[in-house]
Design an enzyme around this catalytic site. Sequence first.
Site, PDB file in Angstrom:
ATOM      1  CD  GLU A  26      -2.838   1.027   2.521  1.00 17.20           C
ATOM      2  OE1 GLU A  26      -2.836  -0.021   3.204  1.00 17.20           O
ATOM      3  OE2 GLU A  26      -3.655   1.936   2.684  1.00 17.20           O
ATOM      4  CG  ASN A  71      -7.778   2.049   5.645  1.00 17.73           C
ATOM      5  OD1 ASN A  71      -8.651   1.251   5.316  1.00 17.73           O
ATOM      6  ND2 ASN A  71      -7.291   2.093   6.879  1.00 17.73           N
ATOM      7  CG  ASN A 171      -9.408  -1.335   1.740  1.00 18.64           C
ATOM      8  OD1 ASN A 171      -9.024  -2.502   1.795  1.00 18.64           O
ATOM      9  ND2 ASN A 171      -9.229  -0.473   2.746  1.00 18.64           N
ATOM     10  CD  GLU A 172     -10.186  -2.717   6.193  1.00 17.41           C
ATOM     11  OE1 GLU A 172     -10.113  -1.621   6.773  1.00 17.41           O
ATOM     12  OE2 GLU A 172      -9.511  -3.704   6.540  1.00 17.41           O
ATOM     13  CE1 TYR A 243      -3.269  -6.464   8.751  1.00 18.38           C
ATOM     14  CE2 TYR A 243      -5.495  -5.565   8.695  1.00 18.38           C
ATOM     15  CZ  TYR A 243      -4.270  -5.780   8.090  1.00 18.38           C
ATOM     16  OH  TYR A 243      -4.037  -5.313   6.814  1.00 18.38           O
ATOM     17  CD  GLU A 291      -6.022  -4.870   4.114  1.00 16.17           C
ATOM     18  OE1 GLU A 291      -5.849  -4.563   5.306  1.00 16.17           O
ATOM     19  OE2 GLU A 291      -6.474  -4.088   3.253  1.00 16.17           O
ATOM     20  CD  GLN A 351       0.243  -2.636   3.756  1.00 18.97           C
ATOM     21  OE1 GLN A 351       1.033  -2.027   3.060  1.00 18.97           O
ATOM     22  NE2 GLN A 351      -0.844  -2.027   4.244  1.00 18.97           N
TER      23      GLN A 351
HETATM   24  O1  AHR Z   1      -2.939  -2.917   6.145  1.00 19.19           O
HETATM   25  C1  AHR Z   1      -3.188  -1.766   6.892  1.00 19.19           C
HETATM   26  C2  AHR Z   1      -4.640  -1.301   6.788  1.00 19.19           C
HETATM   27  O2  AHR Z   1      -5.465  -2.225   7.438  1.00 19.19           O
HETATM   28  C3  AHR Z   1      -5.227  -1.202   5.405  1.00 19.19           C
HETATM   29  O3  AHR Z   1      -4.948   0.001   4.788  1.00 19.19           O
HETATM   30  C4  AHR Z   1      -6.696  -1.333   5.657  1.00 19.19           C
HETATM   31  O4  AHR Z   1      -7.384  -1.919   4.583  1.00 19.19           O
HETATM   32  C5  AHR Z   1      -6.777  -2.150   6.932  1.00 19.19           C
HETATM   33  O5  AHR Z   1      -7.611  -1.560   7.873  1.00 19.19           O
END
Ligand code: AHR
Length: 503
Positions: A26, A71, A171-172, A243, A291, A351
């Site tokens: 990103e 994001n 995205n999201e 995450y 992700e 990432q």
């Molecule tokens: O990977 C970091 C961020 O995590 C990304 O930009 C977003 O899609 C997610 O919230």
Amino acid sequence: MKAKVLLHRDFVISQIDRRLYGAFLEHLGRGIYTGIYEPGHPNANEHGFREDVLALVRELRPPVTRYPGGNFVSAYNWEDGVGPREQRPMRLDLAWRTKESNQVGVNEFADWCKQAETELMLAVNLGSRDLDAARNFLEYCNHPGGSTWSDLRIAHGWAEPHNVRLWCLGNEMDGPWQVGHKTATEYGRVANETAKAMKAFDAELELIVCGSSHSEMPSYPAWEAEVLEQCYDAIDHISLHMYFRNDEKQTLNYLAKTAIMERYIETVGGVIDYVQAKKRSKKKVTICFDEWNVWYHTRDADRERMDAWDWPEQPRLLEDIYNFEDVLQVGSILNTLIRQSDRVRIACIAQLVNVIAPIMTEPGGLAWRQTIFYPYYFASRFGRGTALRLAVESPTYSAEASGEIPYLDVSAVHDSSQKRVTLFMVNRHLTEAMESVTEIGGFATTGIADQALISGHDINDTNTLDAQNRVAPTARVDAELRDGVLKVALPPLSYAMVSLSLR
Ligand code: AHR
């Protein structure tokens, strides 16, 4: 402690899509700038890309790399990143409160993907923009020539189309933090119309619609149901993100959190089946887990810094330094993806460089492998082929995150082209070694061809600029193969990969 595993050639979960081991880059912090791109660095090539970083990326062999966000994409004008560099605008990036110089855009990134031997996967902005920007971007990237946008690409110096097959529709979009956040109904309709327009250009594209940002979102899983109701027939995959955190420093509970991921995939799989049945559709939408990673070491501190800072350019942001404990977690995440590979066809570690990443760099200096580089490396290298369903008998423990969970976390992959079957194992026990005994059925095994073990570290051990190889695999697992039975001695808190050659 003992565990028993039954593995048989015929107990097949699925042929794994090679894109299960994808990655993500990103425009965030130092992911692009001083990560992959640093003109003037002693290792930079004529395009400004760091060859030392390219070499590490090629080691990992990500089959596909998602770009440019995240994001970031939700307020991004792709046009800012094309054309003569000196004319590109300096923009304020609203997602990370930084300055974006646009010195790397889609054309340069497509070149980088070729050099890194990875396929480009693009996201369009459905936050601050809409269908029109998306279809123009697609035409710019993929049309050979003879139209306004494709001729512009040619004029910019890229005669050949990039031919991007995989496109994320935003995205999201369920996240209130997202620029242009929408309700499920609003987003589902925009995604449907954008997908229809993109498929009118090329019906063979694979389109990914946004699922929930994580399974704790209040709108989950109604979000998936509503979005899919709106666009099921126009799209191909639905995205999930997750995450992992261990703020409480509870290793056993942390390592049990992959059970949440497993349930998340199963639940969204159920929602897909529900919508498919409701629509009487023959099509099976699959999951793109685009992700996933551990992200908590810097998270709260970064948020405070971001709130206070004055739009810096390429700051150190989300630079989690991973430890040995995270090796075990990432090993288990990858095992989860392998076990769910019938549903999950594409996945991206988030990432790839500097930003919550397996590869770290210093500006003007070295590049090195973080601890989590290794389980990703082994899965990507040895995890291609057919995922096998295992019967596992292991002692268990009880954790808040999961309920009862086995100490042994394991997955297996049969690669007929390489004539091998590989097991990936994690012993979650803090203090006890485990003897794992695997009965191998339906294969004529000839020996242990490859092996790797990561163990014996303090959970807080990290790889840093000064100690780049503190946590690294050894090529010696205490394993024995006799009469189709594989015995592996797994030390407490260990990750092991054992690959058996086949006749
Ligand atoms: O990977 C970091 C961020 O995590 C990304 O930009 C977003 O899609 C997610 O919230």
